[in-house]
Scaffold this active site. Structure first.
Site, PDB file in Angstrom:
ATOM      1  N   GLU A  43       3.088  -2.726   0.586  1.00 41.36           N
ATOM      2  CA  GLU A  43       0.903  -3.081  -0.006  1.00 41.36           C
ATOM      3  C   GLU A  43       1.546  -4.337  -0.471  1.00 41.36           C
ATOM      4  O   GLU A  43       2.511  -4.179  -1.997  1.00 41.36           O
ATOM      5  CB  GLU A  43       0.608  -2.084  -0.472  1.00 41.36           C
ATOM      6  CG  GLU A  43      -1.001  -2.257  -0.245  1.00 41.36           C
ATOM      7  CD  GLU A  43      -1.662  -2.103  -1.522  1.00 41.36           C
ATOM      8  OE1 GLU A  43      -3.076  -1.885  -1.022  1.00 41.36           O
ATOM      9  OE2 GLU A  43      -1.264  -0.782  -2.063  1.00 41.36           O
ATOM     10  N   LYS A 116      -8.294  -3.579   4.703  1.00 41.17           N
ATOM     11  CA  LYS A 116      -8.346  -1.620   4.753  1.00 41.17           C
ATOM     12  C   LYS A 116      -9.892  -1.400   4.239  1.00 41.17           C
ATOM     13  O   LYS A 116     -11.222  -1.602   3.508  1.00 41.17           O
ATOM     14  CB  LYS A 116      -7.844  -1.826   3.200  1.00 41.17           C
ATOM     15  CG  LYS A 116      -7.074  -0.280   2.304  1.00 41.17           C
ATOM     16  CD  LYS A 116      -6.288  -0.484   0.952  1.00 41.17           C
ATOM     17  CE  LYS A 116      -5.941   0.631   0.000  1.00 41.17           C
ATOM     18  NZ  LYS A 116      -5.870   0.055  -1.136  1.00 41.17           N
ATOM     19  N   CYS A 157      -2.177   1.898   2.592  1.00 42.54           N
ATOM     20  CA  CYS A 157      -2.123   2.486   0.947  1.00 42.54           C
ATOM     21  C   CYS A 157      -3.216   3.842   0.565  1.00 42.54           C
ATOM     22  O   CYS A 157      -2.958   5.245   1.387  1.00 42.54           O
ATOM     23  CB  CYS A 157      -2.535   1.911  -0.811  1.00 42.54           C
ATOM     24  SG  CYS A 157      -1.680   2.448  -1.603  1.00 42.54           S
TER      25      CYS A 157
END
Length: 286
Positions: A43, A116, A157
């Protein structure tokens, strides 16, 4: 038999974007030389994990997808090597900022962008200061032609801790799940080591969805944070196919038999026996 070879990269990063991109490019080439068709960097590999602090000056580092140096570099590399590279980057979209991922195909084109969905906020991981919650919904993309377009799902993540993320991508047809990550020590509690929890969460997704999982983390010490690596690839039964240690730089790769995975998924019956009519509570506000 339908196969796909996947890889994850693990390395340390500095404040030098050009050096970071060059180091990732070097490992992408190594992965491609080992037959990898889909290659996952960690990431936000453009630089240090900047979300440890709240600094308004760092917003200047965000770029639109079509202008971001990390995306442009991976597009060129993907086209040259004929590989897919899920590329994490700090995205600017007008006045808005996102923690995003460009899925770059083997032709070097961006197949789409995922933003995200779950944004953490805590000591050392103050992402809500920088990023809006993603507005793209979960995404699944076609993989390389050689894999007969095996569907690829990617979470970023903090997304990886949520079973809903994995299940949503599976219901969209995902056949391999990828999670680029930046995670390590907890500045507020030096006794807390989440490395084993991190892995267990994703291995759990592999088992409960009967799907292979690829996870790429960074290593090294950045200011007061130590990133613990332990990147891995597991199969649809949660067995580890390849892994790296806490401070190893390198590439891991594994070949997955997509047809076998499909047979195992059907045999377990998890999707046959779902009861969506009972799951309304999952989408209700607490």
């Amino acid at each position: 038999m339908t196969e796909i070879t996947v890889a994850a990269l693990q390395l340390a990063f500095s404040a030098d974007m050009d050096a970071n991109i060059a180091n990732v490019s070097r490992l992408v080439r190594e992965a491609a030389s080992r037959g990898a068709q889909v290659i996952l960097p960690p990431e936000l590999f453009e630089g240090e994990y900047f979300c440890r602090v709240e600094d308004e000056g760092l917003f200047a580092n965000a770029r639109p997808t079509a202008e971001h140096p990390a995306v442009l570099a991976m597009q060129s590399l993907a086209s040259e090597l004929k590989v897919s590279i899920p590329t994490s980057f700090f995205e600017a979209d007008g006045p808005h900022h996102y923690n995003s991922l460009a899925m770059i195909g083997p032709d070097g084109k961006v197949q789409g962008v995922y933003r995200k969905s779950h944004i953490p906020d805590g000591p050392g991981y103050e992402e809500k200061f920088y990023f809006r919650p993603g507005n793209t919904g979960f995404k699944v993309w076609d993989g390389p032609a050689e894999s007969k377009g095996a569907k690829l799902g990617v979470g970023i993540c903090w997304d990886q801790w949520y079973p809903e993320t994995a299940r949503a991508m599976m219901l969209m047809g995902a056949e391999v799940l990828f999670y680029p990550t930046a995670i390590g020590s907890e500045p507020h509690d030096t006794s807390l080591d989440t490395a084993r929890l991190w892995r267990r969460a994703m291995v759990g997704h592999a088992v409960s969805n009967v799907v292979p999982v690829v996870a790429a983390n960074r290593i090294g010490v950045e200011h007061d944070q130590t990133f613990y690596g332990t990147s891995f690839i597991c199969d649809e039964r949660g067995d580890i196919l390849a892994e790296l240690g806490r401070d190893e730089e390198g590439v891991i790769a594994a070949t997955i038999d997509i047809d076998r995975v499909k047979r195992h998924r059907a045999a377990f019956g998890f999707f046959r026996d779902r009861r969506p009519e009972l799951y309304g509570r999952l989408t209700a506000d607490i």
